[in-house]
Design a protein around this motif. Structure first.
Motif, PDB file in Angstrom:
ATOM      1  N   ASN A 493       0.709  -1.289   0.145  1.00 29.21           N
ATOM      2  CA  ASN A 493       0.002   0.040  -0.128  1.00 29.21           C
ATOM      3  C   ASN A 493       0.747   1.145  -0.008  1.00 29.21           C
ATOM      4  OD1 ASN A 493      -2.355   1.489  -0.108  1.00 29.21           O
ATOM      5  ND2 ASN A 493      -3.290   0.121   1.199  1.00 29.21           N
ATOM      6  N   HIS A 494       0.099   2.450   0.371  1.00 32.41           N
ATOM      7  CA  HIS A 494       0.831   3.657   0.150  1.00 32.41           C
ATOM      8  C   HIS A 494       2.172   3.855   0.949  1.00 32.41           C
ATOM      9  CE1 HIS A 494      -2.855   4.634  -1.462  1.00 32.41           C
ATOM     10  NE2 HIS A 494      -2.835   5.874  -1.737  1.00 32.41           N
ATOM     11  N   MET A 495       2.844   4.754   0.534  1.00 34.79           N
ATOM     12  CA  MET A 495       3.987   5.082   1.418  1.00 34.79           C
ATOM     13  C   MET A 495       4.613   6.491   1.415  1.00 34.79           C
ATOM     14  SD  MET A 495       7.799   3.064   1.893  1.00 34.79           S
ATOM     15  CE  MET A 495       8.697   4.261   0.770  1.00 34.79           C
ATOM     16  N   ASP A 496       4.689   7.001   2.707  1.00 32.39           N
ATOM     17  CA  ASP A 496       5.060   8.242   2.807  1.00 32.39           C
ATOM     18  C   ASP A 496       6.719   8.518   2.591  1.00 32.39           C
ATOM     19  OD1 ASP A 496       4.859  11.046   2.998  1.00 32.39           O
ATOM     20  OD2 ASP A 496       4.611  10.836   5.026  1.00 32.39           O
ATOM     21  N   LYS A 497       7.147   9.552   2.134  1.00 26.39           N
ATOM     22  CA  LYS A 497       8.631   9.747   2.060  1.00 26.39           C
ATOM     23  C   LYS A 497       9.497   8.937   1.315  1.00 26.39           C
ATOM     24  CE  LYS A 497       7.986  12.841   6.108  1.00 26.39           C
ATOM     25  NZ  LYS A 497       6.453  12.497   6.477  1.00 26.39           N
ATOM     26  N   ASN A 498       9.132   8.475   0.181  1.00 28.23           N
ATOM     27  CA  ASN A 498       9.554   7.356  -0.571  1.00 28.23           C
ATOM     28  C   ASN A 498      10.815   7.898  -0.975  1.00 28.23           C
ATOM     29  OD1 ASN A 498      10.424   5.395  -2.506  1.00 28.23           O
ATOM     30  ND2 ASN A 498       8.445   4.554  -2.573  1.00 28.23           N
ATOM     31  N   VAL A 499      12.102   7.322  -0.645  1.00 28.22           N
ATOM     32  CA  VAL A 499      13.379   7.843  -1.092  1.00 28.22           C
ATOM     33  C   VAL A 499      13.568   7.422  -2.639  1.00 28.22           C
ATOM     34  CG1 VAL A 499      15.840   7.701  -1.090  1.00 28.22           C
ATOM     35  CG2 VAL A 499      14.419   7.779   1.127  1.00 28.22           C
ATOM     36  N   ASN A 500      13.158   6.274  -2.960  1.00 24.95           N
ATOM     37  CA  ASN A 500      13.506   5.791  -4.334  1.00 24.95           C
ATOM     38  C   ASN A 500      12.589   6.580  -5.271  1.00 24.95           C
ATOM     39  OD1 ASN A 500      14.610   3.881  -6.402  1.00 24.95           O
ATOM     40  ND2 ASN A 500      12.584   2.957  -6.302  1.00 24.95           N
ATOM     41  N   LEU A 501      11.406   6.978  -4.979  1.00 25.52           N
ATOM     42  CA  LEU A 501      10.551   7.795  -5.587  1.00 25.52           C
ATOM     43  C   LEU A 501      11.029   9.279  -5.907  1.00 25.52           C
ATOM     44  CD1 LEU A 501       7.784   7.722  -7.199  1.00 25.52           C
ATOM     45  CD2 LEU A 501       6.715   8.403  -5.056  1.00 25.52           C
ATOM     46  N   ALA A 502      11.815   9.713  -4.878  1.00 20.65           N
ATOM     47  CA  ALA A 502      12.586  10.925  -4.831  1.00 20.65           C
ATOM     48  C   ALA A 502      13.742  10.981  -5.911  1.00 20.65           C
ATOM     49  CB  ALA A 502      13.094  11.273  -3.463  1.00 20.65           C
ATOM     50  N   VAL A 503      14.447   9.861  -6.022  1.00 26.82           N
ATOM     51  CA  VAL A 503      15.451   9.488  -6.789  1.00 26.82           C
ATOM     52  C   VAL A 503      14.876   9.432  -8.319  1.00 26.82           C
ATOM     53  CG1 VAL A 503      17.183   8.044  -8.024  1.00 26.82           C
ATOM     54  CG2 VAL A 503      16.871   8.074  -5.311  1.00 26.82           C
ATOM     55  N   LYS A 504      13.757   9.021  -8.557  1.00 29.18           N
ATOM     56  CA  LYS A 504      13.186   8.990  -9.875  1.00 29.18           C
ATOM     57  C   LYS A 504      12.892  10.483 -10.137  1.00 29.18           C
ATOM     58  CE  LYS A 504      10.346   5.885 -11.850  1.00 29.18           C
ATOM     59  NZ  LYS A 504       9.103   4.847 -12.168  1.00 29.18           N
ATOM     60  N   SER A 505      12.229  11.118  -9.332  1.00 23.21           N
ATOM     61  CA  SER A 505      12.015  12.672  -9.709  1.00 23.21           C
ATOM     62  C   SER A 505      13.116  13.532  -9.944  1.00 23.21           C
ATOM     63  CB  SER A 505      11.084  13.170  -8.483  1.00 23.21           C
ATOM     64  OG  SER A 505      10.736  14.388  -8.626  1.00 23.21           O
ATOM     65  N   VAL A 506      14.116  13.304  -9.292  1.00 21.76           N
ATOM     66  CA  VAL A 506      15.322  14.173  -9.393  1.00 21.76           C
ATOM     67  C   VAL A 506      15.928  13.727 -10.953  1.00 21.76           C
ATOM     68  CG1 VAL A 506      17.730  14.423  -8.697  1.00 21.76           C
ATOM     69  CG2 VAL A 506      15.979  14.380  -7.160  1.00 21.76           C
ATOM     70  N   ALA A 507      15.988  12.402 -11.059  1.00 22.99           N
ATOM     71  CA  ALA A 507      16.672  11.933 -12.484  1.00 22.99           C
ATOM     72  C   ALA A 507      15.506  12.358 -13.626  1.00 22.99           C
ATOM     73  CB  ALA A 507      16.282  10.531 -12.401  1.00 22.99           C
ATOM     74  N   ALA A 508      14.498  12.493 -13.339  1.00 22.17           N
ATOM     75  CA  ALA A 508      13.302  13.132 -14.516  1.00 22.17           C
ATOM     76  C   ALA A 508      13.622  14.599 -14.743  1.00 22.17           C
ATOM     77  CB  ALA A 508      11.974  12.755 -14.014  1.00 22.17           C
ATOM     78  N   ILE A 509      13.806  15.217 -13.707  1.00 22.23           N
ATOM     79  CA  ILE A 509      14.008  16.650 -13.776  1.00 22.23           C
ATOM     80  C   ILE A 509      15.487  16.866 -14.615  1.00 22.23           C
ATOM     81  CG2 ILE A 509      14.326  18.861 -12.652  1.00 22.23           C
ATOM     82  CD1 ILE A 509      12.774  17.633 -10.232  1.00 22.23           C
ATOM     83  N   HIS A 545      23.917   4.148   3.205  1.00 22.56           N
ATOM     84  CA  HIS A 545      23.127   3.936   1.880  1.00 22.56           C
ATOM     85  C   HIS A 545      21.931   4.741   2.187  1.00 22.56           C
ATOM     86  CE1 HIS A 545      21.792   0.819   4.805  1.00 22.56           C
ATOM     87  NE2 HIS A 545      20.488   1.250   4.278  1.00 22.56           N
ATOM     88  N   MET A 546      20.998   5.052   1.053  1.00 23.54           N
ATOM     89  CA  MET A 546      19.866   5.829   1.262  1.00 23.54           C
ATOM     90  C   MET A 546      18.678   4.887   2.197  1.00 23.54           C
ATOM     91  SD  MET A 546      19.504   7.678  -2.425  1.00 23.54           S
ATOM     92  CE  MET A 546      20.928   8.509  -3.038  1.00 23.54           C
ATOM     93  N   PRO A 547      17.914   4.885   2.859  1.00 20.51           N
ATOM     94  CA  PRO A 547      17.016   4.398   3.665  1.00 20.51           C
ATOM     95  C   PRO A 547      15.746   4.103   2.557  1.00 20.51           C
ATOM     96  CG  PRO A 547      16.872   6.326   4.391  1.00 20.51           C
ATOM     97  CD  PRO A 547      18.004   6.493   3.414  1.00 20.51           C
ATOM     98  N   LEU A 548      14.790   3.271   3.249  1.00 21.72           N
ATOM     99  CA  LEU A 548      13.513   3.111   2.602  1.00 21.72           C
ATOM    100  C   LEU A 548      12.938   4.527   2.374  1.00 21.72           C
ATOM    101  CD1 LEU A 548      11.326   1.443   1.306  1.00 21.72           C
ATOM    102  CD2 LEU A 548      10.576   1.055   3.549  1.00 21.72           C
ATOM    103  N   ALA A 549      12.789   5.122   3.466  1.00 19.59           N
ATOM    104  CA  ALA A 549      12.192   6.470   3.197  1.00 19.59           C
ATOM    105  C   ALA A 549      12.789   7.540   4.216  1.00 19.59           C
ATOM    106  CB  ALA A 549      10.655   6.382   4.150  1.00 19.59           C
ATOM    107  N   PHE A 550      12.499   8.698   3.621  1.00 15.20           N
ATOM    108  CA  PHE A 550      13.312  10.009   4.599  1.00 15.20           C
ATOM    109  C   PHE A 550      12.826   9.796   5.878  1.00 15.20           C
ATOM    110  CE2 PHE A 550      13.437  11.383   0.047  1.00 15.20           C
ATOM    111  CZ  PHE A 550      14.549  11.794  -0.056  1.00 15.20           C
ATOM    112  N   GLY A 551      13.834   9.911   6.956  1.00 15.42           N
ATOM    113  CA  GLY A 551      13.570   9.807   8.401  1.00 15.42           C
ATOM    114  C   GLY A 551      13.785   8.484   9.021  1.00 15.42           C
ATOM    115  N   ASP A 552      13.998   7.389   8.153  1.00 15.83           N
ATOM    116  CA  ASP A 552      14.416   6.119   8.599  1.00 15.83           C
ATOM    117  C   ASP A 552      15.833   6.214   8.875  1.00 15.83           C
ATOM    118  OD1 ASP A 552      11.637   5.294   8.110  1.00 15.83           O
ATOM    119  OD2 ASP A 552      12.118   4.254   6.470  1.00 15.83           O
ATOM    120  N   GLY A 553      16.076   5.134   9.491  1.00 18.35           N
ATOM    121  CA  GLY A 553      17.638   4.844   9.726  1.00 18.35           C
ATOM    122  C   GLY A 553      17.959   3.659   8.740  1.00 18.35           C
ATOM    123  N   ALA A 554      19.140   3.596   9.073  1.00 17.97           N
ATOM    124  CA  ALA A 554      19.945   2.623   8.041  1.00 17.97           C
ATOM    125  C   ALA A 554      19.702   1.338   8.056  1.00 17.97           C
ATOM    126  CB  ALA A 554      21.757   3.001   8.452  1.00 17.97           C
TER     127      ALA A 554
END
Length: 677
Positions: A493-509, A545-554
């Motif tokens: 289901n949904h996930m907040d602050k998804n780091v991999n999604l952020a990587v995709k957004s940055v790559a697309a820009i 490494h980058m965690p699963l979500a922003f705010g998560d630990g290693a």
């Protein structure tokens, strides 16, 4: 006999509704089935010297040839059989070369055979029979009719349902309950068991099946002293392929007025050319793949036919080529953006214009009033209804505009979609909580960036800049950290602050900045935004490494497969240390068949694992990832067409079978191609 190669083997595959497989390693011990698993009984029989043997299908009362070998190439699944009198080699040939659209789109496959006698054989016949269940999908309409026609030098048998309800259903785990199947051979029959004695007589029959209809194609030779070859053609005419925004459209092969007899005659007349084109494709594929080893070639051979045949190629009245994927095993949606995205390495490698053909339907829907949102759509319908996005459609229970326009769960797969595309602005068709805005915007931008990087038409992309700019601006406006929303990997289901999604957004820009530069325009502002956000991420995770979500630990992690476009497009956003850390953490959590999507479960995706292989430049790491997927194919207990979602520890398949996303297997070849450019 050689060990198992695949969980399921393609026999006759051309498109989402013409897709016949066998889910076992012994060809004459397993019944053929549709890709969903629905039984489609299919029998292959050879007779010689007054003995009859079965080589295809689970016939109980006929002697079975001993199977001695099995092999899979891009276009053929091949078997060898032995008995005291002869050796039989058979191949199931589905010509799907994406370099030749006419051959690909012609809806004809072949059973090829070669008989090598150990002594003189007399009265030799090879027969292929299709049971009437090929014609129906089990919804009460099961009466068939058929006939045989004579052509110059051969005969054609056909059958189909007596009541033809064209495009009468849509959905995922179903096929077409309309259309006609054909066999072409020296002599053909439309028959029941009781009135047919030329092929094993009543031995075909199981209890209660005396009146079942078959079509049979049979080739005959009175004497065989030297090796002899032959073929039987198998064709499917779906009559109408899709409803494309209100236009009932046939497949590409028929767009200029040809019919199914033209297709069969073409396949007979041009057989040598078809074989030559396919052989050339296979030779190049083999040479390219073996740079990465035999196991990688095995993956690509497993993926090729599945990737192509889960699409339908059509041509509209304006001559545009449109390539419509069906989201097999995961909802049945047509032209799903986040399915086209992982599929694209295959088409970028062999025919980039087909990537353009894959996204044209998305742009067609996005320009309608019904799509009134600042982000990109998810799909254009549920196959074969391309009548507007299905995903997230909502009913309205009360008021003057109360409506019922979404699929009902109990009827899923038995309905057809309304014409969403002609709803006016303000209709509020979609539940925004069920959308994937960052995912789809980034996907569309990245697909266009890859298309241009692989030699695509600049003027085509220039003509789509209004949409691409709007979608990229949406990403820019949403800041670095994504808000709570769906993404393509949200099986939990949904996930907040998804780091991999952020990587995709940055790559697309960053990729959009490159697009603008290729078009002779200024992309600096987008390049600066992407660089700043990438720096923020690098600073946040400078020593881990980058965690699963922003705010998560290693202690959390996820596959950062969205680094692949950063690598292949040369976006220069992250240091090599970032790529290494992300790959290292995945490999550290590797199980028997690969590594998980993230720390929440052992679910993995084969397509994304291959994208992780592409961010590595280490042959050993790539071999490890490839080997895990190959081992899964050979060992999973779930026998279905090359699944892409499974438990990487047990090999248990969740769903997601026969999907086009296995085009991702070709990403290493794409990487080599782009590095050469």
């Amino acid at each position: 006999m050689e060990q198992r190669i695949l969980p399921a083997y393609p026999l006759f595959v051309k498109d989402p509704y013409y897709s016949v497989w066998v889910r076992g390693d012994k060809l004459n011990e397993t019944d053929a089935s549709f890709w969903t698993g629905k039984k489609l009984r299919t029998y292959g029989v050879i007779s010689a010297n007054n003995h009859t043997y079965c080589f295809l299908g689970n016939l109980k009362n006929i002697g079975k040839l001993e199977q001695t070998d099995i092999a899979v190439s891009a276009f053929r699944t091949s078997y060898q059989f032995e008995c005291s009198d002869f050796r039989l080699e058979v191949a199931f040939f589905s010509p799907l070369p994406v370099s030749d659209l006419t051959i690909w789109a012609c809806p004809v496959c072949y059973l090829e055979y070669k008989i090598i006698p150990h002594k003189e054989l007399r009265n030799v016949s090879v027969s292929l029979s299709l049971h009437e269940e090929w014609c129906y999908q089990g919804q009460g309409n099961t009466k068939v009719r058929g006939d045989v026609m004579a052509e110059n030098g051969f005969e054609i048998a056909y059958f189909g349902l007596s009541r033809q309800h064209i495009l009468n259903q849509s959905g995922d785990q179903i096929g077409a309950s309309w259309g006609y199947y054909y066999l072409a051979a020296q002599r053909c029959f439309y028959h029941t068991i009781d009135d047919f004695s030329d092929v094993a007589a009543k031995d075909y029959c199981t209890e209660g099946e005396e009146e079942a209809r078959y079509i049979t194609g049979q080739n005959f030779c009175p004497s065989v002293k030297e090796p002899v070859t032959g073929k039987i053609a198998v064709a499917f005419d779906d009559v109408v392929s899709v409803n494309y925004f209100g236009r009932m459209m046939q497949g590409y092969y028929f767009a200029d007025g040809k019919n199914i007899l033209d297709a069969i005659l073409f396949s007979e007349r041009e057989y040598e050319k078809i074989c030559s084109v396919c052989a050339e494709t296979e030779e190049k594929l083999r040479a390219d793949a073996l740079v990465f080893g035999e196991k990688y070639l095995c993956l690509l051979n497993a993926a090729y036919r599945q990737t192509v045949a889960a699409h339908k190629l059509i041509k509209d009245a304006n001559g545009r080529i449109l390539l419509l994927s069906k989201e097999c095993g995961s909802g049945g949606c047509a032209a799903t953006v986040d399915v086209t995205y992982p599929t694209m390495p295959f088409f970028l490698l062999y025919n980039p214009e087909l990537v353009r053909a894959s996204i044209e339907p998305v742009f067609d829907f996005a320009k309608t009033d019904a799509w009134e949102y600042e982000f990109a759509p998810h799909d254009v319908g549920v196959y074969p209804y391309c009548t507007g996005q299905f995903y997230g459609v909502k009913n309205k229970a009360q008021g003057r505009f109360a409506r019922e326009i979404e699929y009902q769960p109990s009827e899923y797969g038995k309905q057809v979609l309304p014409s969403y595309y002609f709803y006016p602005k303000g209709a509020g068709l979609y539940n925004l909580d069920r959308q994937m805005p960052v995912e789809e915007c980034a996907d569309m931008v990245l697909i266009c960036a890859f298309y241009l990087a692989c030699g695509g038409d600049k003027e085509y992309v220039r003509g789509k800049l209004d949409f691409l700019t709007k979608w990229c601006d949406y990403l820019v406006g949403k800041s670095l950290i994504p808000e709570n929303q769906l993404c393509t990997d949200d099986f939990l289901n949904h996930m907040d602050k998804n780091v991999n999604l952020a990587v995709k957004s940055v790559a697309a820009i960053a990729a959009f900045a490159k697009v603008l530069e290729k078009l002779g325009m200024d992309g600096q502002k987008y390049a600066e935004v992407a660089a700043q956000r990438a720096k923020e991420m690098s600073d946040m995770f400078s020593d881990t490494h980058m965690p699963l979500a922003f705010g998560d630990g290693a202690e959390t992690f996820s596959m950062k497969y969205n680094l692949m476009p950063v690598k292949l497009l040369g976006l220069d956003l992250f240091s090599q240390d970032v790529f290494k850390r992300e790959l290292d953490v995945c490999l550290a959590h590797r199980h028997r068949f690969g590594f998980p999507l993230d720390n929440r479960s052992n679910l993995t995706k084969s397509d994304w694992m291959m994208w992780m292989a592409a961010i590595s430049d280490d042959a050993g790491e790539q071999e490890t990832i490839i080997g895990g997927i190959v081992d899964f194919m050979k060992e999973t207990s779930d026998r279905m067409p090359f699944p892409d979602l499974y438990d990487c520890e047990t090999g248990t398949v969740e769903k997601f079978t026969n999907r086009t996303v296995q085009g991702s297997m070709f990403v290493l070849l794409l990487k080599n191609k782009m590095n050469c450019k």
